[in-house]
Write an enzyme that holds these catalytic residues in place. Structure first.
Site, mmCIF file in Angstrom:
data_model
loop_
_atom_site.group_PDB
_atom_site.id
_atom_site.type_symbol
_atom_site.label_atom_id
_atom_site.label_comp_id
_atom_site.label_asym_id
_atom_site.label_seq_id
_atom_site.Cartn_x
_atom_site.Cartn_y
_atom_site.Cartn_z
ATOM 1 N N HIS A 1 -0.061 -11.819 2.013
ATOM 2 C CA HIS A 1 -1.079 -11.043 1.291
ATOM 3 C C HIS A 1 -1.831 -11.877 0.252
ATOM 4 O O HIS A 1 -3.049 -11.779 0.119
ATOM 5 C CB HIS A 1 -0.407 -9.837 0.625
ATOM 6 N N TYR B 1 0.833 -1.219 0.000
ATOM 7 C CA TYR B 1 0.000 0.000 0.000
ATOM 8 C C TYR B 1 0.870 1.272 0.000
ATOM 9 O O TYR B 1 0.351 2.370 -0.186
ATOM 10 C CB TYR B 1 -0.938 0.050 1.214
HETATM 11 N N1 LIG Z 1 -6.138 -8.513 1.404
HETATM 12 C C1 LIG Z 1 -6.391 -7.990 0.220
HETATM 13 O O1 LIG Z 1 -5.991 -8.516 -0.838
HETATM 14 C C2 LIG Z 1 -7.196 -6.736 0.136
HETATM 15 C C3 LIG Z 1 -7.753 -6.338 -1.091
HETATM 16 C C4 LIG Z 1 -8.529 -5.174 -1.139
HETATM 17 C C5 LIG Z 1 -8.706 -4.434 0.036
HETATM 18 N N2 LIG Z 1 -8.132 -4.822 1.213
HETATM 19 C C6 LIG Z 1 -8.318 -4.034 2.482
HETATM 20 O O2 LIG Z 1 -9.703 -3.824 2.713
HETATM 21 C C7 LIG Z 1 -9.966 -2.427 2.840
HETATM 22 C C8 LIG Z 1 -11.374 -2.085 2.398
HETATM 23 O O3 LIG Z 1 -11.642 -2.509 1.100
HETATM 24 P P1 LIG Z 1 -11.809 -1.504 -0.150
HETATM 25 O O4 LIG Z 1 -11.037 -0.267 0.119
HETATM 26 O O5 LIG Z 1 -11.451 -2.313 -1.338
HETATM 27 O O6 LIG Z 1 -13.383 -1.280 -0.255
HETATM 28 P P2 LIG Z 1 -14.598 -0.783 0.671
HETATM 29 O O7 LIG Z 1 -14.144 -0.519 2.062
HETATM 30 O O8 LIG Z 1 -15.708 -1.758 0.456
HETATM 31 O O9 LIG Z 1 -15.033 0.567 -0.045
HETATM 32 C C9 LIG Z 1 -14.273 1.756 0.031
HETATM 33 C C10 LIG Z 1 -15.032 2.852 -0.720
HETATM 34 O O10 LIG Z 1 -16.312 3.078 -0.096
HETATM 35 C C11 LIG Z 1 -16.457 4.440 0.239
HETATM 36 N N3 LIG Z 1 -17.166 4.510 1.538
HETATM 37 C C12 LIG Z 1 -16.671 4.195 2.753
HETATM 38 N N4 LIG Z 1 -17.623 4.320 3.693
HETATM 39 C C13 LIG Z 1 -18.752 4.758 3.065
HETATM 40 C C14 LIG Z 1 -20.048 5.067 3.508
HETATM 41 N N5 LIG Z 1 -20.398 4.956 4.785
HETATM 42 N N6 LIG Z 1 -20.948 5.499 2.581
HETATM 43 C C15 LIG Z 1 -20.608 5.611 1.280
HETATM 44 N N7 LIG Z 1 -19.375 5.302 0.800
HETATM 45 C C16 LIG Z 1 -18.450 4.885 1.688
HETATM 46 C C17 LIG Z 1 -15.057 5.008 0.341
HETATM 47 O O11 LIG Z 1 -15.173 6.362 0.063
HETATM 48 P P3 LIG Z 1 -13.950 7.419 0.055
HETATM 49 O O12 LIG Z 1 -13.185 7.109 -1.218
HETATM 50 O O13 LIG Z 1 -14.623 8.731 0.048
HETATM 51 O O14 LIG Z 1 -13.138 7.171 1.278
HETATM 52 C C18 LIG Z 1 -14.307 4.187 -0.696
HETATM 53 O O15 LIG Z 1 -14.453 4.758 -1.992
HETATM 54 C C19 LIG Z 1 -8.850 -1.804 1.992
HETATM 55 O O16 LIG Z 1 -8.688 -0.441 2.249
HETATM 56 C C20 LIG Z 1 -7.676 -2.658 2.414
HETATM 57 O O17 LIG Z 1 -7.176 -2.270 3.681
HETATM 58 C C21 LIG Z 1 -7.398 -5.972 1.271
#
Ligand SMILES: NC(=O)c1ccc[n+]([C@@H]2O[C@H](COP(=O)([O-])OP(=O)(O)OC[C@H]3O[C@@H](n4cnc5c(N)ncnc54)[C@H](OP(=O)(O)O)[C@@H]3O)[C@@H](O)[C@H]2O)c1
Length: 272
Positions: free
Chosen positions: A105, A47
């Site tokens: 990961h 990241y």
């Molecule tokens: N292990 C892995 O391979 C892997 C892969 C992907 C992700 N991850 C981890 O999981 C975390 C979360 O997943 P993600 O970032 O893919 O997706 P997510 O949390 O499902 O979605 C994030 C998006 O939703 C928006 N959001 C957040 N809260 C909201 C709400 N209450 N109402 C409306 N929109 C909202 C955010 O807005 P803003 O842009 O305005 O903040 C962002 O654009 C990542 O940040 C990472 O740490 C891990």
């Protein structure tokens, strides 16, 4: 904060994801999240924000023991010597002596899993990680990882939201006593427009985002939503004051679809 226990680990029931949060925005968001009640911060070497995550933790004023820090080792670094080097580099960037959870990961078929698991267990034994686990491991690989590990695995971090049925791998984690962290728990917003989500949200006076997070928690997962705005950070944490009924849980489960997976790439394992 509520906590989930799994194979010796005590893990906050919800956390902050930090993928794509960079620089000052990342440090500020982590600090704000911790000040507003978050206890778990999820990062990864890939990241490119571990320095800022560390800054945010220090800026929050919370004691080290109050914050649960997860980081993840990229699949290029799974050979034993590389894994140890990558772990030390993550700790140096975070300015921590240990993380609370160290994850692989993604699996890497080019490196024997037995060697990787041996090295990961060593990171726990020497005190660089309080707990260890994996991410993006489907059932067969998870079983293999457990078999090769001399230390308990606490977590499998997987994509999980209402559009994706993960019951097979969730059941395998349960069988191994492991917790499941749900990444992309709101499908990056894709579930917000679902009529079912809107109706259930309206019935509880909540948002579809909160319903999605609550759904994961009641199904036994630990969601790690990402949000950079303070109002969204706060909204995502307000999921402990309502309960979804069984029929509501079933209706949300019914939103799963075969093409619901968001995070996929050529190096991904064969999914369940
Ligand atoms: N292990 C892995 O391979 C892997 C892969 C992907 C992700 N991850 C981890 O999981 C975390 C979360 O997943 P993600 O970032 O893919 O997706 P997510 O949390 O499902 O979605 C994030 C998006 O939703 C928006 N959001 C957040 N809260 C909201 C709400 N209450 N109402 C409306 N929109 C909202 C955010 O807005 P803003 O842009 O305005 O903040 C962002 O654009 C990542 O940040 C990472 O740490 C891990």
């Amino acid at each position: 904060m509520e906590y989930v226990t799994a194979n010796g680990a005590t893990i906050p029931a919800i956390g902050l994801g930090t993928w794509e949060l960079k620089g000052r925005v990342c440090a500020r968001t982590v600090e704000q999240a911790l000040r507003s009640g978050y206890k778990l911060i999820d990062t990864a070497e890939v990241y490119d924000n571990e320095r800022e995550v560390g800054e945010g933790i220090r800026g929050s004023g919370l004691k080290r023991a109050e914050v649960f820090v997860t980081t993840k080792i990229w699949p290029d670094h799974l050979a034993p010597r590389e894994l140890e080097r990558a772990t030390k580099a993550s700790l140096a960037r975070l300015r921590l002596s240990e993380v609370d959870l160290l994850l692989i990961h993604w699996p890497n078929p080019r490196i024997p899993l037995s060697e990787t698991m041996g090295a990961l267990c060593k990171m726990k034994q020497v005190g660089f990680a309080r707990n260890i686990g994996v991410s993006n491991f489907p059932v067969a690989l998870l079983d293999e990882a457990v078999k090769h590990a001399s230390e308990p695995l606490a977590v499998n971090q997987i994509e999980w939201h209402p559009h994706l049925d993960q019951s097979k791998v969730v059941e395998a984690c349960r069988r191994h006593g492991m917790a499941v962290t749900a990444f992309s728990p709101m499908a990056r917003g894709a579930v917000f427009s679902e009529q079912v989500m809107r109706e259930i949200a309206a019935a509880h006076g909540k948002s579809p985002a909160q319903v999605s997070l609550r759904y994961i928690m009641q199904a036994g997962g630990i969601p790690i939503p990402r949000a950079a705005r303070l109002d969204l950070l706060t909204e995502n944490l307000a999921v402990f004051d309502f309960v979804l009924r069984d029929d509501e849980m079933a209706a949300i489960r019914g939103l799963a679809r075969p093409n619901g997976r968001i995070v996929n790439w050529s190096g991904a394992p064969k999914w369940d």
